[in-house]
Design a protein around this motif. Structure first.
Motif, mmCIF file in Angstrom:
data_model
loop_
_atom_site.group_PDB
_atom_site.id
_atom_site.type_symbol
_atom_site.label_atom_id
_atom_site.label_comp_id
_atom_site.label_asym_id
_atom_site.label_seq_id
_atom_site.Cartn_x
_atom_site.Cartn_y
_atom_site.Cartn_z
ATOM 1 N N GLN A 157 4.730 -13.423 -6.414
ATOM 2 C CA GLN A 157 5.542 -15.150 -6.858
ATOM 3 C C GLN A 157 5.797 -16.787 -5.934
ATOM 4 O OE1 GLN A 157 6.298 -16.236 -10.217
ATOM 5 N NE2 GLN A 157 4.942 -14.721 -10.936
ATOM 6 N N ASN A 158 5.619 -15.671 -5.396
ATOM 7 C CA ASN A 158 5.816 -16.245 -3.243
ATOM 8 C C ASN A 158 4.972 -17.649 -3.178
ATOM 9 O OD1 ASN A 158 8.840 -15.455 -3.311
ATOM 10 N ND2 ASN A 158 8.245 -13.810 -2.604
ATOM 11 N N GLY A 159 3.357 -16.644 -3.628
ATOM 12 C CA GLY A 159 2.064 -17.275 -3.549
ATOM 13 C C GLY A 159 1.648 -16.984 -2.324
ATOM 14 N N LEU A 160 2.123 -15.332 -2.045
ATOM 15 C CA LEU A 160 1.793 -14.326 -1.507
ATOM 16 C C LEU A 160 0.332 -14.261 -1.931
ATOM 17 C CD1 LEU A 160 4.364 -13.080 0.622
ATOM 18 C CD2 LEU A 160 3.161 -14.757 1.512
ATOM 19 N N THR A 161 -0.965 -13.728 -1.636
ATOM 20 C CA THR A 161 -1.697 -13.019 -2.072
ATOM 21 C C THR A 161 -2.106 -11.723 -0.952
ATOM 22 O OG1 THR A 161 -3.241 -14.561 -2.532
ATOM 23 C CG2 THR A 161 -4.657 -12.403 -2.359
ATOM 24 N N PHE A 162 -2.354 -10.305 -1.253
ATOM 25 C CA PHE A 162 -2.465 -9.518 -1.068
ATOM 26 C C PHE A 162 -4.044 -7.996 -1.622
ATOM 27 C CE2 PHE A 162 2.174 -10.425 -2.375
ATOM 28 C CZ PHE A 162 2.296 -9.484 -1.140
ATOM 29 N N ILE A 163 -4.630 -7.841 -0.169
ATOM 30 C CA ILE A 163 -5.685 -7.948 -0.315
ATOM 31 C C ILE A 163 -5.826 -5.650 -0.405
ATOM 32 C CG2 ILE A 163 -6.598 -10.139 -0.226
ATOM 33 C CD1 ILE A 163 -7.580 -8.654 2.763
ATOM 34 N N GLY A 164 -4.733 -5.222 -0.356
ATOM 35 C CA GLY A 164 -4.882 -3.177 -0.235
ATOM 36 C C GLY A 164 -5.069 -3.302 1.408
ATOM 37 N N HIS A 165 -5.939 -2.587 1.722
ATOM 38 C CA HIS A 165 -6.228 -2.315 2.535
ATOM 39 C C HIS A 165 -5.120 -0.667 3.020
ATOM 40 C CE1 HIS A 165 -8.721 -5.813 5.125
ATOM 41 N NE2 HIS A 165 -8.700 -5.686 3.818
ATOM 42 N N THR A 166 -5.621 -0.202 1.180
ATOM 43 C CA THR A 166 -4.479 0.835 2.033
ATOM 44 C C THR A 166 -6.056 1.902 2.538
ATOM 45 O OG1 THR A 166 -3.430 1.037 -0.283
ATOM 46 C CG2 THR A 166 -4.893 3.678 0.387
ATOM 47 N N SER A 167 -4.920 3.004 3.600
ATOM 48 C CA SER A 167 -5.641 4.100 4.685
ATOM 49 C C SER A 167 -5.321 5.035 4.975
ATOM 50 C CB SER A 167 -6.146 2.861 5.778
ATOM 51 O OG SER A 167 -6.650 1.669 5.089
ATOM 52 N N ALA A 168 -5.627 5.788 5.698
ATOM 53 C CA ALA A 168 -5.555 7.167 6.340
ATOM 54 C C ALA A 168 -6.313 7.650 7.312
ATOM 55 C CB ALA A 168 -5.705 8.464 5.097
ATOM 56 N N TYR A 169 -5.855 7.596 8.213
ATOM 57 C CA TYR A 169 -6.251 7.865 10.258
ATOM 58 C C TYR A 169 -5.413 9.365 10.285
ATOM 59 C CZ TYR A 169 -6.749 2.661 9.727
ATOM 60 O OH TYR A 169 -7.110 1.810 9.192
ATOM 61 N N ASN A 170 -6.578 10.049 10.832
ATOM 62 C CA ASN A 170 -6.271 11.299 12.054
ATOM 63 C C ASN A 170 -5.652 11.816 13.141
ATOM 64 O OD1 ASN A 170 -8.182 11.245 13.672
ATOM 65 N ND2 ASN A 170 -9.698 12.650 12.858
ATOM 66 N N ALA A 171 -5.394 12.254 13.571
ATOM 67 C CA ALA A 171 -4.228 12.011 15.029
ATOM 68 C C ALA A 171 -5.270 11.001 16.228
ATOM 69 C CB ALA A 171 -3.713 13.108 15.201
ATOM 70 N N LEU A 172 -6.807 11.322 16.014
ATOM 71 C CA LEU A 172 -7.337 10.324 16.787
ATOM 72 C C LEU A 172 -7.539 8.963 16.519
ATOM 73 C CD1 LEU A 172 -10.485 13.060 17.521
ATOM 74 C CD2 LEU A 172 -8.586 12.621 19.029
ATOM 75 N N GLY A 173 -7.263 8.273 15.173
ATOM 76 C CA GLY A 173 -7.038 6.927 15.417
ATOM 77 C C GLY A 173 -8.871 6.893 14.324
ATOM 78 N N GLU A 174 -9.459 7.925 13.206
ATOM 79 C CA GLU A 174 -10.480 7.985 12.495
ATOM 80 C C GLU A 174 -9.981 7.518 11.623
ATOM 81 O OE1 GLU A 174 -12.890 11.260 15.319
ATOM 82 O OE2 GLU A 174 -11.757 11.845 13.634
ATOM 83 N N GLN A 175 -10.325 6.905 10.367
ATOM 84 C CA GLN A 175 -10.304 6.243 8.860
ATOM 85 C C GLN A 175 -11.049 7.514 8.234
ATOM 86 O OE1 GLN A 175 -11.259 2.641 7.880
ATOM 87 N NE2 GLN A 175 -9.900 1.939 7.567
ATOM 88 N N LEU A 176 -10.193 8.223 7.774
ATOM 89 C CA LEU A 176 -10.185 9.007 6.514
ATOM 90 C C LEU A 176 -10.818 8.263 5.066
ATOM 91 C CD1 LEU A 176 -7.938 11.806 7.682
ATOM 92 C CD2 LEU A 176 -10.615 11.518 8.254
ATOM 93 N N ALA A 177 -9.319 7.604 5.540
ATOM 94 C CA ALA A 177 -9.530 6.555 3.154
ATOM 95 C C ALA A 177 -9.682 5.084 3.848
ATOM 96 C CB ALA A 177 -8.859 7.218 2.543
ATOM 97 N N TYR A 178 -10.163 4.119 3.058
ATOM 98 C CA TYR A 178 -9.862 2.807 2.972
ATOM 99 C C TYR A 178 -9.923 2.023 1.549
ATOM 100 C CZ TYR A 178 -10.316 -1.956 3.726
ATOM 101 O OH TYR A 178 -10.844 -3.710 4.412
ATOM 102 N N SER A 179 -9.410 1.226 1.331
ATOM 103 C CA SER A 179 -9.582 0.746 -0.087
ATOM 104 C C SER A 179 -9.492 -0.950 -0.207
ATOM 105 C CB SER A 179 -9.148 1.155 -1.146
ATOM 106 O OG SER A 179 -10.104 0.796 -2.905
ATOM 107 N N GLU A 180 -10.213 -1.605 -0.767
ATOM 108 C CA GLU A 180 -9.645 -2.986 -0.614
ATOM 109 C C GLU A 180 -9.743 -3.408 -2.952
ATOM 110 O OE1 GLU A 180 -11.678 -5.847 1.192
ATOM 111 O OE2 GLU A 180 -11.338 -5.014 2.780
#
Length: 256
Positions: A199-222
């Motif tokens: 209701q504040n006019g903001l848009t959200f596109i997710g980018h839910t993510s998971a990373y390991n200790a080396l910064g490698e992406q294990l999961a991602y979604s929009e």
């Protein structure tokens, strides 16, 4: 030792706990039986409202009972933050509900002054670490992500867990900082964001993510979906043994 997570990325209905819980009930039906922990976004029952007084004061208790019931019936832990009424004022409270009905909580330390969250909610004053199924979990909420001293891994946690309502214009910061927190703390980092418009006019596109200790992406979604990811503690410990960077961390402590 593995921890199986289901990350529920969804649109939220503004200031409507009942409708949001109905939606998450539908999403929970798609959660795998192997799941140990289900994670919901920040303020999953209302959206990021700066008017907590508009939310019925008993809504928090009803939501807590919903979490307790679903955690018990599905034999999972259930986590996410919600509007929490205090004796005076409100907190943005992260609840971690265990299958046995016991729960832990963390109150958001860094309230988002840009939208006046510091005026609507009381800031928490503790950093906490919870143990669940052999993992040490450090919970944080949205704006906390911008403050690396607060999240610094002095407790040897295994998982840094963020829930958020992080808008599209600053999503590059979300992506970058989640990965940075994983690398600098030699830990798994999981961030669960929302979708849609508020209701504040903001848009959200997710980018839910998971990373390991080396910064490698294990999961991602929009997408609006259940995102599954498994974390392996033995692999984490192998990385830390091979690359013992935490041994050289600075000894200063944050001044809160």
């Amino acid at each position: 030792m593995k921890l199986h997570l289901a990350l529920l990325q969804s649109d939220l209905v503004w200031e409507s706990p009942d409708k949001n819980l109905e939606n998450f009930d539908r999403m929970l039906a798609a959660v795998s039986e192997q799941t140990d922990l289900v994670v919901l976004p920040e303020m999953f029952s209302t959206g990021f409202t700066m008017n907590p007084e508009r939310v019925e004061r008993d809504a928090a208790a009803r939501t807590l009972e919903w979490m307790r019931d679903r955690a018990a019936s599905m034999n999972i832990a259930l986590a996410g933050s919600l509007v929490w009424p205090l004796e005076t004022g409100y907190a943005n409270r992260f609840i971690f509900m265990c299958p046995d009905g016991q729960f832990h909580f963390y109150d958001k330390r860094h309230t988002f002054t840009l939208t006046g969250e510091h005026k609507a909610y009381k800031s928490g004053d503790q950093k906490v670490v919870w143990q669940y199924k052999g993992f040490r979990i450090c919970p944080q909420i949205c704006y906390d992500l911008r403050f690396p001293v607060f999240s610094r891994n002095t407790e040897d946690y295994d998982l840094l867990l963020y829930v958020a309502n992080w808008p599209e214009p600053r999503v590059l910061a979300w992506d970058t900082l989640l990965r940075a927190r994983a690398i600098e703390n030699m830990a798994y980092v999981v961030g669960v964001n929302r979708l849609g418009n508020d209701q504040n006019g903001l848009t959200f596109i997710g980018h839910t993510s998971a990373y390991n200790a080396l910064g490698e992406q294990l999961a991602y979604s929009e997408q609006q979906e259940v995102v599954s990811v498994s974390l392996d503690r033995e692999k984490l410990l192998e990385i830390r043994q091979k690359l013992p960077f935490l041994n050289d961390r600075d000894s200063f402590t944050p001044g809160w």
